[in-house]
Design an enzyme around this catalytic site. Structure first.
Site, mmCIF file in Angstrom:
data_model
loop_
_atom_site.group_PDB
_atom_site.id
_atom_site.type_symbol
_atom_site.label_atom_id
_atom_site.label_comp_id
_atom_site.label_asym_id
_atom_site.label_seq_id
_atom_site.Cartn_x
_atom_site.Cartn_y
_atom_site.Cartn_z
ATOM 1 N N LYS A 1 0.826 -1.216 0.000
ATOM 2 C CA LYS A 1 0.000 0.000 0.000
ATOM 3 C C LYS A 1 0.858 1.262 0.000
ATOM 4 O O LYS A 1 0.542 2.233 -0.676
ATOM 5 C CB LYS A 1 -0.943 0.015 1.205
ATOM 6 C CG LYS A 1 -2.088 -0.958 1.047
ATOM 7 C CD LYS A 1 -3.151 -0.704 2.097
ATOM 8 C CE LYS A 1 -4.229 -1.772 2.032
ATOM 9 N NZ LYS A 1 -5.138 -1.731 3.167
ATOM 10 N N LYS B 1 -5.932 -11.441 -6.177
ATOM 11 C CA LYS B 1 -7.106 -11.640 -5.309
ATOM 12 C C LYS B 1 -8.170 -10.584 -5.612
ATOM 13 O O LYS B 1 -7.848 -9.490 -6.092
ATOM 14 C CB LYS B 1 -6.705 -11.605 -3.833
ATOM 15 C CG LYS B 1 -6.293 -10.241 -3.333
ATOM 16 C CD LYS B 1 -6.180 -10.178 -1.807
ATOM 17 C CE LYS B 1 -5.863 -8.735 -1.412
ATOM 18 N NZ LYS B 1 -5.739 -8.461 -0.025
ATOM 19 N N LYS C 1 -11.024 -4.749 -2.823
ATOM 20 C CA LYS C 1 -11.783 -3.508 -3.022
ATOM 21 C C LYS C 1 -10.878 -2.375 -3.478
ATOM 22 O O LYS C 1 -11.325 -1.476 -4.175
ATOM 23 C CB LYS C 1 -12.608 -3.129 -1.785
ATOM 24 C CG LYS C 1 -11.840 -2.885 -0.526
ATOM 25 C CD LYS C 1 -12.740 -2.863 0.706
ATOM 26 C CE LYS C 1 -11.988 -3.399 1.907
ATOM 27 N NZ LYS C 1 -12.823 -3.835 2.993
HETATM 28 P P1 TYM Z 1 -10.557 -6.242 5.388
HETATM 29 O O1 TYM Z 1 -11.772 -5.417 5.635
HETATM 30 O O2 TYM Z 1 -9.592 -5.755 4.378
HETATM 31 O O3 TYM Z 1 -10.957 -7.731 5.003
HETATM 32 C C1 TYM Z 1 -11.923 -8.431 5.763
HETATM 33 C C2 TYM Z 1 -11.711 -9.934 5.625
HETATM 34 O O4 TYM Z 1 -11.884 -10.367 4.269
HETATM 35 C C3 TYM Z 1 -10.813 -11.220 3.897
HETATM 36 N N1 TYM Z 1 -10.593 -11.090 2.440
HETATM 37 C C4 TYM Z 1 -10.525 -12.133 1.587
HETATM 38 N N2 TYM Z 1 -10.611 -13.459 1.770
HETATM 39 C C5 TYM Z 1 -10.515 -14.270 0.674
HETATM 40 N N3 TYM Z 1 -10.345 -13.784 -0.592
HETATM 41 C C6 TYM Z 1 -10.245 -12.463 -0.828
HETATM 42 N N4 TYM Z 1 -10.098 -12.010 -2.073
HETATM 43 C C7 TYM Z 1 -10.333 -11.570 0.293
HETATM 44 N N5 TYM Z 1 -10.288 -10.207 0.417
HETATM 45 C C8 TYM Z 1 -10.458 -9.942 1.738
HETATM 46 C C9 TYM Z 1 -9.627 -10.706 4.703
HETATM 47 O O5 TYM Z 1 -8.623 -11.691 4.811
HETATM 48 C C10 TYM Z 1 -10.296 -10.380 6.029
HETATM 49 O O6 TYM Z 1 -10.382 -11.541 6.850
HETATM 50 N N6 TYM Z 1 -6.974 -6.246 8.654
HETATM 51 C C11 TYM Z 1 -8.297 -6.882 8.567
HETATM 52 C C12 TYM Z 1 -9.300 -6.225 9.485
HETATM 53 C C13 TYM Z 1 -9.038 -6.454 10.943
HETATM 54 C C14 TYM Z 1 -9.042 -7.691 11.641
HETATM 55 C C15 TYM Z 1 -8.787 -7.377 13.013
HETATM 56 C C16 TYM Z 1 -9.240 -9.019 11.235
HETATM 57 C C17 TYM Z 1 -8.783 -5.484 11.870
HETATM 58 N N7 TYM Z 1 -8.646 -6.025 13.106
HETATM 59 C C18 TYM Z 1 -8.719 -8.384 13.977
HETATM 60 C C19 TYM Z 1 -9.159 -10.020 12.232
HETATM 61 C C20 TYM Z 1 -8.895 -9.689 13.563
HETATM 62 C C21 TYM Z 1 -8.712 -6.833 7.103
HETATM 63 O O7 TYM Z 1 -8.002 -7.198 6.244
HETATM 64 O O8 TYM Z 1 -9.915 -6.366 6.829
#
Ligand code: TYM
Length: 335
Positions: A117, A200, A203
């Site tokens: 990023k 992957k 968004k």
């Molecule tokens: P975020 O909002 O970017 O993603 C949320 C969840 O979606 C999963 N994900 C995917 N899984 C499979 N294939 C994909 N293409 C794909 N895109 C997204 C992500 O792995 C995630 O599980 N950093 C975290 C948010 C967070 C969090 C936490 C998670 C903040 N605190 C504590 C667990 C525990 C995240 O990536 O959010």
């Protein structure tokens, strides 16, 4: 440490888009409700994480509500899980500060999501908040003494950091934190971009045609499936290496129907990609249509959402306060 006998689960998701997409859903959210009866479940919308990149405040507020409504539509029952907004529980940020102080600068700099990023926006436009993002994530998890963390594959490294920080703190200050396990469903861990099945579904990185949103218009969603990039050849067979496009569609088909991939391959033996895509496009439309309706119903009653969020934050605070008190004591703070 958990005071009750049930193991704990925590996960979080960012309110950074108007809708969650299929990657978020199949990779993570779909697993969340499966824990809520035999675990103490904590699920949060991570608004503090969402401000690490440029954003619009009015959109953030609206997206936070939309996120909460989608999580309920996806099966999270606020009576059984604590569903809350991260900023409503100040102990996350308080613990994050403590963890900042035991994280190496180089260690934080090795996080691949940060590197990707920050490389895109350049160092002057990259916030320090983005740099410490994984440490706040570690605090989200450790403040609840979580045993399990259901996430997609892209979060594995952040979970490793969390485990390292928990172990380091325990080693320096005495056993304080549960060391959490990632819960990653291998077959769904990386849903791919429909137009570029080498990347992957994301968004921030995918074009709209590569993503299916949960709140997508059913006809548009169906059209995206029909126009998904597929591989050379015509056989409907799961082969991630040589046929990533059709394999990704098979994964989605399997997720929506509950049929194992091998059974679907048999069912479509001798048929063309086009026939398979039409069948999948109908399944997808039948899924997103009712999902969107349910989310909109929930969004129509903000007072009820506020009530749910208050009750979730109260449950979360009860645990978070205990952990933080223990941490402050271990650190040698005057209590
Ligand atoms: P975020 O909002 O970017 O993603 C949320 C969840 O979606 C999963 N994900 C995917 N899984 C499979 N294939 C994909 N293409 C794909 N895109 C997204 C992500 O792995 C995630 O599980 N950093 C975290 C948010 C967070 C969090 C936490 C998670 C903040 N605190 C504590 C667990 C525990 C995240 O990536 O959010």
């Amino acid at each position: 440490m958990p005071t009750e006998s049930k193991p704990r689960v925590l996960s979080g998701i960012q309110p950074t888009a108007d809708s969650f997409h299929f990657g978020n859903y199949f990779g993570a959210i779909r697993q969340w409700p499966t824990f809520q009866h035999d675990h103490d479940a904590f699920y949060c919308v991570v608004d503090l994480h969402a401000i690490t990149v440029e954003y619009d405040p009015a959109a953030l507020r609206e997206r936070t509500y939309r996120s909460v409504a989608q999580l309920i539509a996806a099966g999270i029952d606020p009576e059984h899980s604590a569903l809350f907004i991260q900023s409503h529980v100040p102990q996350h940020a308080q613990l994050a500060w403590v963890l900042n102080c035991i994280t190496g600068f180089g260690e934080a700099g090795r996080m691949t999501q940060f590197k990707d990023k920050s490389a895109k926006s350049g160092s002057d436009r990259t916030s320090v908040g983005l740099f410490t993002y994984p440490i706040l994530q570690a605090a989200d998890i450790l403040i609840y003494q979580a045993d399990q963390v259901p996430i997609g594959e892209d979060q594995r490294q952040h979970l490793e950091l969390t485990r390292d920080l928990a172990g380091r703190f325990n080693h320096r200050f005495g056993k304080t934190f549960t060391v959490p396990q990632p819960y990653i469903v291998k077959s769904m861990a990386k849903i791919l971009d429909l137009q570029d099945p080498t990347a992957k579904m994301s968004k921030s990185a995918s074009a709209p045609s590569g993503i299916i949103d949960l709140l997508e218009d059913p006809r548009k969603a169906a059209k995206k499936i029909r126009s998904a990039v597929t591989d050379s050849g015509s056989e409907i067979r799961f082969d991630e290496e040589n046929k990533p496009g059709i394999s990704n569609l098979l994964t989605i088909y399997s997720a929506l129907t509950g049929s194992p991939v091998a059974v679907i391959e048999k069912e479509y033996e001798g048929q063309q990609y086009g026939q398979f895509k039409v069948a999948l496009s109908e399944l997808v439309a039948d899924f997103v249509g009712p999902f969107g309706e349910r989310t909109n119903e929930l969004l129509a009653d903000r007072a009820e959402l506020d009530r749910i969020l208050k009750s979730g934050a109260d449950k979360a605070k009860a645990v978070a306060t205990q952990t933080l008190a223990l941490v402050y004591d271990r650190l040698g703070f005057v209590l």
